[in-house]
Write a protein that holds these residues in place. Structure first.
Motif, short mmCIF file in Angstrom:
data_model
loop_
_atom_site.label_atom_id
_atom_site.label_comp_id
_atom_site.label_asym_id
_atom_site.label_seq_id
_atom_site.Cartn_x
_atom_site.Cartn_y
_atom_site.Cartn_z
N PRO A 1 0.82 -1.22 0.00
CA PRO A 1 0.00 0.00 0.00
C PRO A 1 0.85 1.27 0.00
O PRO A 1 1.82 1.37 0.74
N GLY A 2 0.52 2.18 -0.90
CA GLY A 2 1.24 3.43 -1.00
C GLY A 2 2.52 3.35 -1.82
O GLY A 2 3.24 4.33 -1.93
N THR A 3 2.82 2.19 -2.40
CA THR A 3 4.01 2.06 -3.24
C THR A 3 3.59 1.82 -4.69
O THR A 3 2.48 1.34 -4.94
N PRO A 4 4.45 2.12 -5.64
CA PRO A 4 4.12 1.91 -7.05
C PRO A 4 3.93 0.44 -7.44
O PRO A 4 3.39 0.15 -8.49
N LEU A 5 4.38 -0.50 -6.61
CA LEU A 5 4.25 -1.92 -6.93
C LEU A 5 3.08 -2.59 -6.22
O LEU A 5 2.92 -3.79 -6.29
N ASP A 6 2.24 -1.81 -5.56
CA ASP A 6 1.05 -2.38 -4.93
C ASP A 6 0.15 -2.98 -6.00
O ASP A 6 -0.20 -2.31 -6.96
N GLY A 7 -0.16 -4.24 -5.89
CA GLY A 7 -1.01 -4.92 -6.87
C GLY A 7 -0.27 -5.45 -8.09
O GLY A 7 -0.90 -5.98 -9.00
N ALA A 8 1.06 -5.33 -8.12
CA ALA A 8 1.84 -5.80 -9.27
C ALA A 8 1.77 -7.33 -9.38
O ALA A 8 1.77 -8.04 -8.37
N THR A 9 1.73 -7.82 -10.61
CA THR A 9 1.87 -9.24 -10.88
C THR A 9 3.35 -9.59 -10.73
O THR A 9 4.21 -8.83 -11.16
N VAL A 10 3.64 -10.73 -10.10
CA VAL A 10 5.02 -11.13 -9.84
C VAL A 10 5.29 -12.48 -10.51
O VAL A 10 4.45 -13.37 -10.48
N GLN A 11 6.48 -12.60 -11.12
CA GLN A 11 6.92 -13.87 -11.71
C GLN A 11 8.31 -14.19 -11.19
O GLN A 11 9.17 -13.30 -11.13
N TRP A 12 8.52 -15.45 -10.80
CA TRP A 12 9.81 -15.92 -10.32
C TRP A 12 10.30 -17.02 -11.25
O TRP A 12 9.53 -17.88 -11.65
N THR A 13 11.59 -17.01 -11.53
CA THR A 13 12.28 -18.12 -12.20
C THR A 13 13.52 -18.38 -11.37
O THR A 13 14.31 -17.47 -11.14
N GLU A 14 13.68 -19.63 -10.89
CA GLU A 14 14.77 -19.87 -9.96
C GLU A 14 15.30 -21.28 -10.04
O GLU A 14 14.67 -22.18 -10.60
N THR A 15 16.49 -21.45 -9.43
CA THR A 15 17.13 -22.75 -9.31
C THR A 15 17.64 -22.89 -7.89
O THR A 15 18.29 -21.98 -7.36
N ALA A 16 17.35 -24.03 -7.27
CA ALA A 16 17.87 -24.35 -5.94
C ALA A 16 18.57 -25.69 -6.02
O ALA A 16 18.14 -26.59 -6.74
N THR A 17 19.65 -25.81 -5.28
CA THR A 17 20.36 -27.08 -5.17
C THR A 17 20.35 -27.45 -3.69
O THR A 17 21.01 -26.79 -2.88
N LEU A 18 19.58 -28.48 -3.36
CA LEU A 18 19.36 -28.83 -1.97
C LEU A 18 20.03 -30.16 -1.62
O LEU A 18 19.93 -31.13 -2.35
N THR A 19 20.68 -30.16 -0.47
CA THR A 19 21.23 -31.38 0.11
C THR A 19 20.48 -31.60 1.42
O THR A 19 20.51 -30.74 2.31
N ASN A 20 19.77 -32.72 1.49
CA ASN A 20 18.94 -33.02 2.67
C ASN A 20 17.99 -31.86 2.99
O ASN A 20 17.78 -31.51 4.14
N GLY A 21 17.42 -31.23 1.95
CA GLY A 21 16.42 -30.17 2.14
C GLY A 21 16.97 -28.80 2.44
O GLY A 21 16.21 -27.88 2.72
#
Length: 165
Positions: A60-80
């Motif tokens: 609220p009160g920021t220019p990104l209020d209500g913005a659609t968000v997209q994530w593209t990511e990679t994680a490498t997990l060992t035992n979570g």
């Protein structure tokens, strides 16, 4: 058991008086949903996960209020547990802004997945063109495919050129 993970962070633009370049603290919250996930075993108790997620930012009160968000990511997990990195993009009717992020994913004994990290602005268009900033984020999964989190940081707009009439 494979758990999805997604990390987010964001940045904003503010209306700044002509000729000034000010750094301003900003923050917001977001929700997201994993759309696709590709797990790949890479070693004993280790898995590489590539995923995409979509969501909504609230600030609220920021220019990104209500913005659609997209994530593209990679994680490498060992035992979570392990590192995650990716790109988050916020889209509004007047522009987009993207940030690269890095963090750490943790899974506790009950299977709850959380992540924390940092972000740095990378590219922007429209009303967000020239924005720079960095900050921190945190998130927690509320189901196997849905998560919620918060971000905060400092945002700086380039000096604006004044119009001569």
């Amino acid at each position: 058991m494979l758990k999805p993970l997604s990390v987010a962070a964001a940045h904003c633009a503010l209306i700044v008086p002509t000729g000034l370049a000010l750094a301003m603290p900003m923050g917001g919250s977001y929700t997201g949903r994993v759309e696709s996930q590709t797990p790949q075993p890479v070693g004993p108790n280790q898995i590489k996960i590539q995923q995409k997620a979509v969501g909504l930012n609230t600030g609220p009160g920021t220019p990104l209020d209500g913005a659609t968000v997209q994530w593209t990511e990679t994680a490498t997990l060992t035992n979570g547990q392990g590192p995650v990195e990716g790109l988050i993009t916020f889209t509004t009717p007047t522009g987009t802004t993207s940030s690269a992020y890095r963090g750490t994913v943790s899974t506790d004994a009950s299977g709850r997945v959380t992540a924390t990290g940092t972000y740095r602005d990378k590219a922007s268009t429209g009303e967000f063109a020239g924005v720079t900033g960095s900050g921190t984020f945190s998130l927690a999964y509320i189901s196997k495919t849905e998560f919620a989190g918060e971000w905060k940081g400092d945002v700086k707009l380039p000096a604006q050129k004044s119009s001569k009439r």
